[in-house]
Structure formats: structure tokens, C-alpha cells
Design a protein around this motif. Structure first.
Motif, PDB file in Angstrom:
ATOM      1  N   VAL A   1       0.836  -1.205   0.000  1.00  0.00           N
ATOM      2  CA  VAL A   1       0.000   0.000   0.000  1.00  0.00           C
ATOM      3  C   VAL A   1       0.872   1.257   0.000  1.00  0.00           C
ATOM      4  N   VAL A   2       1.945   1.254   0.773  1.00  0.00           N
ATOM      5  CA  VAL A   2       2.846   2.409   0.803  1.00  0.00           C
ATOM      6  C   VAL A   2       3.512   2.611  -0.548  1.00  0.00           C
ATOM      7  N   ASN A   3       3.947   1.530  -1.176  1.00  0.00           N
ATOM      8  CA  ASN A   3       4.543   1.636  -2.513  1.00  0.00           C
ATOM      9  C   ASN A   3       3.528   2.156  -3.527  1.00  0.00           C
ATOM     10  N   LEU A   4       2.268   1.728  -3.382  1.00  0.00           N
ATOM     11  CA  LEU A   4       1.207   2.230  -4.259  1.00  0.00           C
ATOM     12  C   LEU A   4       1.037   3.733  -4.083  1.00  0.00           C
ATOM     13  N   LEU A   5       1.023   4.202  -2.832  1.00  0.00           N
ATOM     14  CA  LEU A   5       0.878   5.633  -2.570  1.00  0.00           C
ATOM     15  C   LEU A   5       2.030   6.424  -3.189  1.00  0.00           C
ATOM     16  N   GLU A   6       3.236   5.883  -3.112  1.00  0.00           N
ATOM     17  CA  GLU A   6       4.397   6.554  -3.714  1.00  0.00           C
ATOM     18  C   GLU A   6       4.269   6.611  -5.238  1.00  0.00           C
ATOM     19  N   ASP A   7       3.844   5.511  -5.833  1.00  0.00           N
ATOM     20  CA  ASP A   7       3.679   5.477  -7.292  1.00  0.00           C
ATOM     21  C   ASP A   7       2.610   6.472  -7.747  1.00  0.00           C
ATOM     22  N   LEU A   8       1.504   6.536  -7.015  1.00  0.00           N
ATOM     23  CA  LEU A   8       0.428   7.458  -7.368  1.00  0.00           C
ATOM     24  C   LEU A   8       0.862   8.911  -7.187  1.00  0.00           C
ATOM     25  N   GLN A   9       1.673   9.154  -6.173  1.00  0.00           N
ATOM     26  CA  GLN A   9       2.176  10.516  -5.958  1.00  0.00           C
ATOM     27  C   GLN A   9       3.018  10.978  -7.137  1.00  0.00           C
ATOM     28  N   GLU A  10       3.867  10.083  -7.617  1.00  0.00           N
ATOM     29  CA  GLU A  10       4.712  10.423  -8.760  1.00  0.00           C
ATOM     30  C   GLU A  10       3.888  10.563 -10.040  1.00  0.00           C
ATOM     31  N   GLN A  11       2.877   9.724 -10.181  1.00  0.00           N
ATOM     32  CA  GLN A  11       2.059   9.729 -11.396  1.00  0.00           C
ATOM     33  C   GLN A  11       1.143  10.945 -11.480  1.00  0.00           C
ATOM     34  N   PHE A  12       0.544  11.329 -10.339  1.00  0.00           N
ATOM     35  CA  PHE A  12      -0.462  12.399 -10.355  1.00  0.00           C
ATOM     36  C   PHE A  12       0.009  13.691  -9.684  1.00  0.00           C
ATOM     37  N   GLY A  13       1.260  13.725  -9.208  1.00  0.00           N
ATOM     38  CA  GLY A  13       1.768  14.935  -8.572  1.00  0.00           C
ATOM     39  C   GLY A  13       1.065  15.264  -7.264  1.00  0.00           C
ATOM     40  N   LEU A  14       0.801  14.262  -6.440  1.00  0.00           N
ATOM     41  CA  LEU A  14       0.032  14.450  -5.214  1.00  0.00           C
ATOM     42  C   LEU A  14       0.892  14.982  -4.072  1.00  0.00           C
ATOM     43  N   THR A  15       0.239  15.618  -3.125  1.00  0.00           N
ATOM     44  CA  THR A  15       0.858  16.073  -1.883  1.00  0.00           C
ATOM     45  C   THR A  15       0.180  15.333  -0.741  1.00  0.00           C
ATOM     46  N   TYR A  16       0.977  14.734   0.172  1.00  0.00           N
ATOM     47  CA  TYR A  16       0.414  13.913   1.244  1.00  0.00           C
ATOM     48  C   TYR A  16       0.727  14.492   2.623  1.00  0.00           C
ATOM     49  N   LEU A  17      -0.249  14.357   3.526  1.00  0.00           N
ATOM     50  CA  LEU A  17       0.016  14.387   4.961  1.00  0.00           C
ATOM     51  C   LEU A  17      -0.160  12.946   5.415  1.00  0.00           C
ATOM     52  N   PHE A  18       0.937  12.282   5.773  1.00  0.00           N
ATOM     53  CA  PHE A  18       0.909  10.857   6.093  1.00  0.00           C
ATOM     54  C   PHE A  18       0.974  10.703   7.614  1.00  0.00           C
ATOM     55  N   ILE A  19      -0.157  10.327   8.204  1.00  0.00           N
ATOM     56  CA  ILE A  19      -0.265  10.199   9.654  1.00  0.00           C
ATOM     57  C   ILE A  19      -0.025   8.751  10.050  1.00  0.00           C
ATOM     58  N   SER A  20       0.868   8.539  11.005  1.00  0.00           N
ATOM     59  CA  SER A  20       1.187   7.168  11.394  1.00  0.00           C
ATOM     60  C   SER A  20       1.905   7.147  12.732  1.00  0.00           C
ATOM     61  N   HIS A  21       1.862   6.001  13.398  1.00  0.00           N
ATOM     62  CA  HIS A  21       2.701   5.798  14.579  1.00  0.00           C
ATOM     63  C   HIS A  21       3.846   4.835  14.253  1.00  0.00           C
ATOM     64  N   ASP A  22       3.914   4.397  12.999  1.00  0.00           N
ATOM     65  CA  ASP A  22       4.968   3.485  12.555  1.00  0.00           C
ATOM     66  C   ASP A  22       6.144   4.308  12.036  1.00  0.00           C
ATOM     67  N   LEU A  23       7.147   4.511  12.885  1.00  0.00           N
ATOM     68  CA  LEU A  23       8.268   5.380  12.534  1.00  0.00           C
ATOM     69  C   LEU A  23       9.107   4.811  11.399  1.00  0.00           C
ATOM     70  N   SER A  24       9.199   3.504  11.303  1.00  0.00           N
ATOM     71  CA  SER A  24       9.974   2.885  10.232  1.00  0.00           C
ATOM     72  C   SER A  24       9.319   3.142   8.873  1.00  0.00           C
ATOM     73  N   MET A  25       8.010   3.034   8.801  1.00  0.00           N
ATOM     74  CA  MET A  25       7.309   3.268   7.542  1.00  0.00           C
ATOM     75  C   MET A  25       7.328   4.743   7.165  1.00  0.00           C
ATOM     76  N   VAL A  26       7.227   5.619   8.162  1.00  0.00           N
ATOM     77  CA  VAL A  26       7.298   7.057   7.901  1.00  0.00           C
ATOM     78  C   VAL A  26       8.674   7.427   7.342  1.00  0.00           C
ATOM     79  N   ARG A  27       9.704   6.798   7.853  1.00  0.00           N
ATOM     80  CA  ARG A  27      11.047   7.077   7.336  1.00  0.00           C
ATOM     81  C   ARG A  27      11.160   6.690   5.867  1.00  0.00           C
ATOM     82  N   HIS A  28      10.414   5.684   5.467  1.00  0.00           N
ATOM     83  CA  HIS A  28      10.462   5.221   4.076  1.00  0.00           C
ATOM     84  C   HIS A  28       9.734   6.178   3.137  1.00  0.00           C
ATOM     85  N   ILE A  29       8.590   6.711   3.563  1.00  0.00           N
ATOM     86  CA  ILE A  29       7.741   7.453   2.632  1.00  0.00           C
ATOM     87  C   ILE A  29       7.857   8.968   2.753  1.00  0.00           C
TER      88      ILE A  29
END
Length: 353
Positions: free
Chosen positions: A200-228
Motif C-alpha cells: 500500500v505504501v509503494n502504491l501511494l508513492e507510485d500514485l504521488q509520482e504519477q499524479f503529482g500528489l501532496t500527502y500528509l501521512f499520519i502514522s505511529h509506525d516510525l519505520s514506515m514514515v522514514r520510508h515514505i
């Protein structure tokens, strides 16, 4: 992905955002207090970047994200998205602005109508905000299903027939239906199996690049936040205590709370794990209905000083793009000196000097 070397304008500007919920008591339901879920938050989200918003449960992350989209009538503050004032917009004005800002919710099962097919769920925003024909809507639905990796053959199925990851893809497709510029992702992977989270995170990254999206990514998973994330904001008890580009924050955190959070992240490398000191915070998180005087973190901070209990620290820039609200840190006049000082402060706090 956001390019830090290329200047971008702020797409989202938040200033002094407060979201206080009233506490009512008695037969007459009089207001006897308030829960300060979000208490004076300020930050920008640059066009095309992902800002990670992290913190423990109950710190106000989700409330902050919903308030920015005006899913709540905010208590105080200013919100501008693409130059438009969101904080003071009427409900009629907000309806016109909804296509530019969308949300992906935490629990895909709860956020999807169980009585609607996938096609109807994804097409619902098109029904509300466009005048497309039925054929054009179905064509758009199929395009969105292709974009998020769902087979078009699933269009007439119901949400209960899908896995958690597939349901989240349906929610993402619905959020993309009106070509938004800004999407709040409210813990979009928290309810998913670990094996599905990366997809799902990889999908969000691909869609961001494809559509020029801006995200506020809310999470308590610090490892995943570091990735995205490109930049990371750390919340504690309704306030942002630290905001910095991803690598400086993870390699040299300045606020004691950020250091404690990062020390709890599992480290797969045994050699690094053996040299990492775990910071254990004592006591419980204070109630947002009765936050402590001075710094919110003063009741649990291992480096607390007298001034921390009396005076609220200013949220200020102490190095290039690195903001922190802590009396242990002081701003530097030059970028290089600031970066050096920031690293020194971080080390001294971690070593208990």
C-alpha cells in the motif's frame, strides 16, 4: 517523490491550529472544561512532498488531519490550501473545494459502505461533484481501478468480498476520483497485515509520482514514515514538538520525546542495536483536558529543568529547516553553525550530559 533541491511553494499552510472539544456536565449540560486535542499547531506542506505526522496514540494526529480538511469546525487558527482560506470557509464554499482535498481513512472496512458495490463507492464523488454521463463515470471508475491495481472484473462486488489491502485500494481509488491535489492519509496501513503494508505504501508513492500528489501521512509506525516521508513532524499532547527533514530527524533528533520514540524502533542490525540505548519514559501521558503548565512533556522528560515546568518553550528553527520546541535547544545565526550545534545538543541529551 519530493525533490528537496528544487524549491517548491507551500500547498498547505497551517498556523496556530487549535481543536478543542467541550466537556459538558450536569443536567443542563454546561461546559465545564475542554479537551485540547490540537493546541496551536503550525507547519507548511510543500507542493509534491509527503509530510509525516507521528506520535503515540491520543496525541492528536488524526484530529489534526481531519481539522485541516475542515471535517471539524476548528476552534482557532488559519488553514490555507492552494492559497484558499479553509478555516473560515462556509459549508457551501467547502463543498466546492472538496475535489482538491481528500482523505484515506484508517479502517477500510469501516469507511466503505457495505451495501454499495465497488463501482458505486468509487463513483460516489463523481455523482456528487460532476455532471459526467453514466458511461463516462464507469470509464473513470475503470481507470481508477487500473491505477490502484484492482481488476475491472471486481467492479460489481461488495467490500466484504475483499481483503484488507484490497479494501484500502478501493478507498484510495475513491480519494483519487476527483483529481485532488492534497490527500490526508490517516494511518492507512495500521489495520493491515505487515505483508500488505509495504504494498500500500509503494502504491501511494507510485500514485504521488504519477499524479503529482501532496500527502500528509499520519502514522505511529516510525519505520514506515522514514520510508515514505520527505519531512517529519512529531506530535505530543496536541502540539508539534519537532519538525525536520527526514534524515536529520532520524540521525540527530533534538527533542527528548523524539529521541525516546526513535529509541523504541526495532533495529535489525545487531551491531547497531548493541550500541543503541533504549530511553524509557516514566509516568503516564497527561490528560489533554488538563495539560501541565509550561512544557507539555515536562512531567515525563528525563532532562527536565525548572524552566520547563514554568515556561512553554518556543517552537523555533535551530538549524536549516529543523524546528524544535525545547528549552535545551537554542537557534544559531548561520546554517552551518546551527547544524553543528544541533548535532552537539542531540548528543549531549542522549548521553545525559
Amino acid at each position: 517523490m519530493f525533490d528537496a533541491g528544487h524549491a517548491r511553494r507551500p500547498l498547505v499552510e497551517v498556523r496556530g491550529l487549535k481543536m478543542h472539544f467541550p466537556i459538558l456536565a450536569g443536567v443542563l449540560r454546561r461546559r465545564v472544561g475542554e479537551v485540547k486535542a490540537v493546541d496551536g499547531v503550525s507547519f507548511d506542506i510543500l507542493e509534491g512532498e509527503t509530510l509525516g505526522l507521528v506520535g503515540e496514540s491520543g496525541c492528536g494526529k488524526s484530529t489534526c488531519g481531519r481539522a485541516i480538511l475542515r471535517l471539524y469546525d476548528i476552534t482557532e487558527g488559519a488553514i490555507r490550501i492552494n492559497g484558499r482560506d479553509i478555516a473560515r470557509a462556509s459549508h457551501a464554499e467547502l463543498r466546492k473545494l472538496r475535489p482538491t482535498m481528500q482523505m484515506v481513512f484508517q479502517d477500510p472496512q469501516a469507511s466503505l459502505n457495505p451495501r454499495m458495490t465497488v463501482a458505486k463507492i468509487i463513483a460516489e464523488p463523481l455523482d456528487e461533484h460532476t455532471t459526467l454521463s453514466r458511461r463516462e463515470k464507469m470509464q473513470r471508475v475503470h481507470e481508477l481501478m487500473d491505477a490502484v491495481g484492482l481488476s475491472r472484473d471486481f467492479a460489481n462486488r461488495f467490500p466484504h468480498e475483499f481483503s484488507g489491502g484490497q479494501r484500502q485500494r478501493i478507498g484510495i481509488a475513491r480519494a483519487l476520483a476527483l483529481n485532488p491535489q492534497f490527500i490526508v492519509c490517516d494511518e492507512p496501513i495500521a489495520a493491515l497485515d505487515v505483508s500488505i503494508q509495504a504494498q500500500v505504501v509503494n502504491l501511494l508513492e507510485d500514485l504521488q509520482e504519477q499524479f503529482g500528489l501532496t500527502y500528509l501521512f499520519i502514522s505511529h509506525d516510525l519505520s514506515m514514515v522514514r520510508h515514505i516521508a520527505d519531512r517529519v513532524a512529531v506530535m505530543y499532547l496536541g502540539k508539534v514538538v519537532e519538525l525536520a527533514p527526514r534524515e536529520p530527524l532520524y540521525s540527530a533528533p533534538l527533542h527528548p520525546y523524539t529521541q525516546a520514540l526513535l529509541s523504541a524502533v526495532p533495529e535489525p542490525d545487531p551491531s547497531v542495536r548493541s550500541t543503541t540505548e533504549r530511553i524509557i519514559l516514566e509516568g503516564d501521558v497527561p490528560s489533554p483536558a488538563n495539560p501541565p503548565e509550561g512544557c507539555n512533556f515536562s512531567t515525563r522528560c528525563p532532562r527536565v529543568m525548572d524552566i520547563c515546568r514554568r515556561q512553554e518553550p518556543e517552537f523555533r528553527e535551530v538549524a536549516a529547516g529543523h524546528f524544535v520546541a525545547c528549552h535545551l535547544c537554542s537557534p544559531q545565526p548561520e546554517t552551518t553553525a546551527g547544524a553543528t550545534a544541533a548535532t552537539q545538543v542531540s548528543k549531549s541529551v542522549q548521553q545525559g550530559e
